[in-house]
Design an enzyme around this catalytic site. Structure first.
Site, PDB file in Angstrom:
ATOM      1  N   CYS A   1       0.846  -1.196   0.000  1.00  0.00           N
ATOM      2  CA  CYS A   1       0.000   0.000   0.000  1.00  0.00           C
ATOM      3  C   CYS A   1       0.879   1.242   0.000  1.00  0.00           C
ATOM      4  O   CYS A   1       1.383   1.647   1.044  1.00  0.00           O
ATOM      5  CB  CYS A   1      -0.919  -0.024   1.218  1.00  0.00           C
ATOM      6  SG  CYS A   1      -1.964   1.435   1.330  1.00  0.00           S
TER       7      CYS A   1
ATOM      8  N   CYS B   1      -0.351   4.074   2.083  1.00  0.00           N
ATOM      9  CA  CYS B   1      -0.158   3.878   3.530  1.00  0.00           C
ATOM     10  C   CYS B   1       1.293   4.133   3.911  1.00  0.00           C
ATOM     11  O   CYS B   1       1.591   4.794   4.888  1.00  0.00           O
ATOM     12  CB  CYS B   1      -0.475   2.449   3.951  1.00  0.00           C
ATOM     13  SG  CYS B   1      -1.937   1.751   3.213  1.00  0.00           S
ATOM     14  N   ASP B   2       2.218   3.549   3.162  1.00  0.00           N
ATOM     15  CA  ASP B   2       3.594   3.442   3.641  1.00  0.00           C
ATOM     16  C   ASP B   2       4.614   4.298   2.886  1.00  0.00           C
ATOM     17  O   ASP B   2       5.700   4.554   3.390  1.00  0.00           O
ATOM     18  CB  ASP B   2       4.056   1.975   3.553  1.00  0.00           C
ATOM     19  CG  ASP B   2       3.190   1.074   4.399  1.00  0.00           C
ATOM     20  OD1 ASP B   2       2.560   1.587   5.343  1.00  0.00           O
ATOM     21  OD2 ASP B   2       3.126  -0.135   4.120  1.00  0.00           O
TER      22      ASP B   2
HETATM   23  C1  LIG Z   1      -0.155  -3.609   7.780  1.00  0.00           C
HETATM   24  C2  LIG Z   1      -1.190  -2.713   7.090  1.00  0.00           C
HETATM   25  C3  LIG Z   1      -1.065  -1.346   7.199  1.00  0.00           C
HETATM   26  C4  LIG Z   1      -2.001  -0.502   6.586  1.00  0.00           C
HETATM   27  N1  LIG Z   1      -1.850   0.844   6.740  1.00  0.00           N
HETATM   28  C5  LIG Z   1      -2.727   1.689   6.168  1.00  0.00           C
HETATM   29  C6  LIG Z   1      -2.574   3.101   6.311  1.00  0.00           C
HETATM   30  O1  LIG Z   1      -1.673   3.594   6.987  1.00  0.00           O
HETATM   31  N2  LIG Z   1      -3.481   3.889   5.667  1.00  0.00           N
HETATM   32  C7  LIG Z   1      -4.481   3.373   4.890  1.00  0.00           C
HETATM   33  O2  LIG Z   1      -5.252   4.140   4.306  1.00  0.00           O
HETATM   34  N3  LIG Z   1      -4.645   2.030   4.738  1.00  0.00           N
HETATM   35  C8  LIG Z   1      -3.795   1.189   5.352  1.00  0.00           C
HETATM   36  N4  LIG Z   1      -3.932  -0.162   5.179  1.00  0.00           N
HETATM   37  C9  LIG Z   1      -4.999  -0.653   4.308  1.00  0.00           C
HETATM   38  C10 LIG Z   1      -6.306  -0.724   5.095  1.00  0.00           C
HETATM   39  O3  LIG Z   1      -6.126  -1.535   6.238  1.00  0.00           O
HETATM   40  C11 LIG Z   1      -7.410  -1.292   4.189  1.00  0.00           C
HETATM   41  O4  LIG Z   1      -7.539  -0.480   3.054  1.00  0.00           O
HETATM   42  C12 LIG Z   1      -8.722  -1.318   4.950  1.00  0.00           C
HETATM   43  O5  LIG Z   1      -8.600  -2.095   6.120  1.00  0.00           O
HETATM   44  C13 LIG Z   1      -9.840  -1.888   4.057  1.00  0.00           C
HETATM   45  O6  LIG Z   1     -11.016  -1.860   4.846  1.00  0.00           O
HETATM   46  P1  LIG Z   1     -12.237  -2.810   4.580  1.00  0.00           P
HETATM   47  O7  LIG Z   1     -13.247  -2.512   5.638  1.00  0.00           O
HETATM   48  O8  LIG Z   1     -12.624  -2.698   3.149  1.00  0.00           O
HETATM   49  O9  LIG Z   1     -11.689  -4.309   4.725  1.00  0.00           O
HETATM   50  P2  LIG Z   1     -10.906  -5.062   5.891  1.00  0.00           P
HETATM   51  O10 LIG Z   1     -10.213  -4.135   6.817  1.00  0.00           O
HETATM   52  O11 LIG Z   1     -10.095  -6.105   5.197  1.00  0.00           O
HETATM   53  O12 LIG Z   1     -12.078  -5.764   6.713  1.00  0.00           O
HETATM   54  C14 LIG Z   1     -12.767  -6.870   6.221  1.00  0.00           C
HETATM   55  C15 LIG Z   1     -13.715  -7.331   7.315  1.00  0.00           C
HETATM   56  O13 LIG Z   1     -14.574  -8.336   6.780  1.00  0.00           O
HETATM   57  C16 LIG Z   1     -14.677  -9.375   7.741  1.00  0.00           C
HETATM   58  N5  LIG Z   1     -15.126 -10.587   7.043  1.00  0.00           N
HETATM   59  C17 LIG Z   1     -14.523 -11.278   6.031  1.00  0.00           C
HETATM   60  N6  LIG Z   1     -15.253 -12.352   5.685  1.00  0.00           N
HETATM   61  C18 LIG Z   1     -16.347 -12.320   6.500  1.00  0.00           C
HETATM   62  C19 LIG Z   1     -17.477 -13.177   6.640  1.00  0.00           C
HETATM   63  N7  LIG Z   1     -17.613 -14.269   5.881  1.00  0.00           N
HETATM   64  N8  LIG Z   1     -18.408 -12.867   7.596  1.00  0.00           N
HETATM   65  C20 LIG Z   1     -18.278 -11.756   8.360  1.00  0.00           C
HETATM   66  N9  LIG Z   1     -17.239 -10.912   8.243  1.00  0.00           N
HETATM   67  C21 LIG Z   1     -16.280 -11.206   7.343  1.00  0.00           C
HETATM   68  C22 LIG Z   1     -13.285  -9.443   8.365  1.00  0.00           C
HETATM   69  O14 LIG Z   1     -13.302 -10.155   9.604  1.00  0.00           O
HETATM   70  C23 LIG Z   1     -13.027  -7.954   8.532  1.00  0.00           C
HETATM   71  O15 LIG Z   1     -13.611  -7.466   9.712  1.00  0.00           O
HETATM   72  C24 LIG Z   1      -3.041  -1.037   5.799  1.00  0.00           C
HETATM   73  C25 LIG Z   1      -3.155  -2.434   5.697  1.00  0.00           C
HETATM   74  C26 LIG Z   1      -2.257  -3.259   6.334  1.00  0.00           C
HETATM   75  C27 LIG Z   1      -2.415  -4.752   6.242  1.00  0.00           C
END
Ligand SMILES: Cc1cc2nc3c(=O)[nH]c(=O)nc-3n(C[C@H](O)[C@H](O)[C@H](O)COP(=O)(O)OP(=O)(O)OC[C@H]3O[C@@H](n4cnc5c(N)ncnc54)[C@H](O)[C@@H]3O)c2cc1C
Length: 160
Positions: A131, A134-135
């Site tokens: 990302c 992010c980094d």
């Molecule tokens: C190490 C790291 C550092 C990061 N740093 C940054 C940063 O500094 N800035 C930034 O903008 N972004 C950052 N990101 C990216 C950011 O984390 C993601 O863009 C963001 O989390 C995406 O959000 P989301 O809600 O779409 O999905 P996710 O955070 O992936 O959440 C998915 C959710 O769905 C749930 N789920 C999956 N399948 C099921 C199911 N069958 N039933 C019920 N629930 C389910 C999971 O348990 C989870 O709660 C980073 C990512 C990582 C890994």
């Protein structure tokens, strides 16, 4: 029967929960196995507006959850195993139990596309990152040679 079920409790799911809760829909958030989502695995988020010093990822998503709960969202540690969208209300299997909902919001996140190099997993967060937003601007990477893999719009964006 639920009005709104949200699959996932990352920032997308919790944002959906905030908005639907404020619209009096009493959403039920099913967290999946990673409550708070991917952001909980990072110690510093520097690109989220409103936090000039940056904020711990776990702290940020905990605050998102509290904010949604304040307006009536309910958060349950459970995983959706199957969905049947062919009938209304939709029928879900959640940890072996049947649930019905008028609306289902998918916020289940995505996955990084890996190159498949042997060294890749070993070096994740130690120089290999998925990302740039992010980094890329972190002090650890500033003024050091960086390589972006890819040749599409996203790669050019990230290189900029
Ligand atoms: C190490 C790291 C550092 C990061 N740093 C940054 C940063 O500094 N800035 C930034 O903008 N972004 C950052 N990101 C990216 C950011 O984390 C993601 O863009 C963001 O989390 C995406 O959000 P989301 O809600 O779409 O999905 P996710 O955070 O992936 O959440 C998915 C959710 O769905 C749930 N789920 C999956 N399948 C099921 C199911 N069958 N039933 C019920 N629930 C389910 C999971 O348990 C989870 O709660 C980073 C990512 C990582 C890994």
């Amino acid at each position: 029967m639920e009005k709104v079920i949200i699959m996932g409790s990352g920032c997308a799911g919790l944002t959906a929960a905030l908005y639907t809760a404020r619209a009096n829909l009493r959403p039920l958030v099913l967290t999946g196995i990673q409550p708070g989502g991917l952001l909980t695995t990072t110690t510093v988020v520097e690109n989220y507006p409103g936090f000039p010093e940056g904020i711990d990822g776990y702290e940020l998503t905990s605050r998102m959850q509290k904010q949604a709960e304040r307006f009536g969202a309910r958060v349950q540690f459970a995983t959706i195993e199957a969905v049947d969208l062919a009938q209304r209300p939709f029928v879900l299997t959640v940890d072996g139990e049947r649930m019905e909902t008028e609306t289902l919001i998918f916020a289940r996140g995505g996955a990084h596309r890996h190159l498949g190099l042997e060294s890749e997993d070993k070096l994740e967060s130690k120089g290999v990152t998925y990302c740039a937003a992010c980094d890329g601007a972190l002090t650890a990477y500033r003024n050091r040679p960086r390589v972006v893999v890819g040749g599409g719009d996203a790669a050019y964006d990230d290189a900029l």
